[in-house]
Design an enzyme around this catalytic site. Sequence first.
Site, PDB file in Angstrom:
ATOM      1  N   CYS A  10     -41.623  -9.437   5.837  1.00  0.00           N
ATOM      2  CA  CYS A  10     -40.650 -10.117   5.612  1.00  0.00           C
ATOM      3  C   CYS A  10     -39.333 -10.326   6.499  1.00  0.00           C
ATOM      4  O   CYS A  10     -39.048 -11.332   6.990  1.00  0.00           O
ATOM      5  CB  CYS A  10     -41.302 -10.459   4.572  1.00  0.00           C
ATOM      6  SG  CYS A  10     -39.950  -9.493   3.407  1.00  0.00           S
ATOM      7  N   HIS A  29     -38.375 -10.733  -1.014  1.00  0.00           N
ATOM      8  CA  HIS A  29     -38.626 -11.541  -0.140  1.00  0.00           C
ATOM      9  C   HIS A  29     -37.954 -11.711   0.671  1.00  0.00           C
ATOM     10  O   HIS A  29     -36.357 -12.890  -0.014  1.00  0.00           O
ATOM     11  CB  HIS A  29     -39.677 -12.250  -1.361  1.00  0.00           C
ATOM     12  CG  HIS A  29     -40.658 -13.094   0.259  1.00  0.00           C
ATOM     13  ND1 HIS A  29     -40.641 -12.848   1.149  1.00  0.00           N
ATOM     14  CD2 HIS A  29     -40.880 -14.146   0.408  1.00  0.00           C
ATOM     15  CE1 HIS A  29     -41.484 -13.846   2.786  1.00  0.00           C
ATOM     16  NE2 HIS A  29     -41.703 -14.954   1.346  1.00  0.00           N
TER      17      HIS A  29
END
Length: 497
Positions: free
Chosen positions: A112, A430
């Site tokens: 990510c 994330h």
Amino acid sequence: MVKVLVKWQGKKYEVDADITMPGEYFKAQLFSLTGVAPERQKILVKGGQLKDDTDMSQLGLKENQILMMIGTVGELLKAPTQPVKFVEDMSENEVAQALSIPAGLTNLGNTCYMNATLQCLKAIPELKSAMDKHSVARGQTDARANMVESMKSLFKQLNESGEGVPPFVFLQFLRQAYPRFAEQDSQHGGYRQQDADEFWSEILTTLDQVLGKDGSVSTVVEKHMSGRMVTTWKCDEAPDEEPTVRQEPFRKLNCLIDKSVNYLSQGIKKGLEEVIEKHSETLDRNADYKSVSRIDRLPEYLTVTYNRFFWKASESIDAKIVKSVKFPLDLDVSEFCTPELVEKMRPARLHLREIEDKKAHERKLAKKGQNAEPEAEKKEMDVDVKPEGSSSTPFELSPEFKADDGCNPTGMYELIGVVTHIGRTANSGHYMAWVRKEKGVGGPDPAGRGIPETQHWWYKFDDDEVSMVTDDEILKLCGGGDWHTAYVTLYRAKKLE
């Protein structure tokens, strides 16, 4: 990992096959070694031919097993022209493409950080133009050159696709060029989470190095994304000692965060001023030196990173500072510039102020419904909207700024991209990207959700899931809790229309 040998055109290539990834990833590895595009590869395995979605763990691969590959290096045949389709005959992905809703990037296992950074950099058209002009010969062994070529192809895929794009080839070349992005997580297995800021820096360095090989005087990174800083070192304990002045380029400003920092401008200022101890020739001992840095060349695209992580020795982790630091949608950095640059920017700043005041006045008139009398409005604008210090003579940008392609002659910026992080440590959590949608570009705004003309819609890229939010949601990314927090912000120079 299983080490196998792939035989192709009389040669054998050693490949560490990651059996946790699909066949498409293995093909990308062979592409980096042979130059044979994945679409042209025929790899013979037990049970037939390796496909993109083949489960590698089911092939029963053994150490030093020999596989056969058939395929040639060369241009792919052009796809046939597609027949015209009506909306009612399209799939959801085809409709998304027709409406210019941007595609996301598939997460290939803690990637990510890479996906978010690439989506933000894709918002810089000058980067795409520079990569389009650059070409790499097939079979090239330079991993960095292949990174740029695969990044160009990846951006093209994103523009043409209506669904998530898996960046297998780019990821393979990234890990070849920078092995640390291939580090394994010893505790949880798989690949480790990486730092988006570090990846941002490495990709700009790679672009600068590779695109600079074309022989151009200045690369797109130097022109449009790099500024110049003047730093002065002075010792207060030795007032007769001559200050040391150093000039050097920069690609980003750092926002230092401590208890006193509540706003971006405060953090930037703290990052430009520091005190260090070093040896003084005049005093013949160590003394404190204060350094003050000021900008004397501003780039068109300004990157600001937030020092959100620090080493916490008691837990042996890079812990996160979750403190709220508010950042603006419009940023004026003139206070961080040298007096000489501020003076040179003054005419352009006044002109930009006139443009913005005129637009604000026009919106005000439209809101009041006074558009029926255009001549009267024009006179009212001429009287009311000129800021103090403006001139009646037509504006013309100074020759110095005209000659400096890719600079910002006003010091005024607007936010166009944000990389955020959610989580408590640098090696977990994330990343997501938030990229501003330009007015009149791309598909229509969400139906029934009108916003003021002065505001914008934004694309929220959560890997391959893409949605839309407004300015209000962007301003909530300032931190202060366990929600997504701005880690890298990308600003673009306001246009002198």
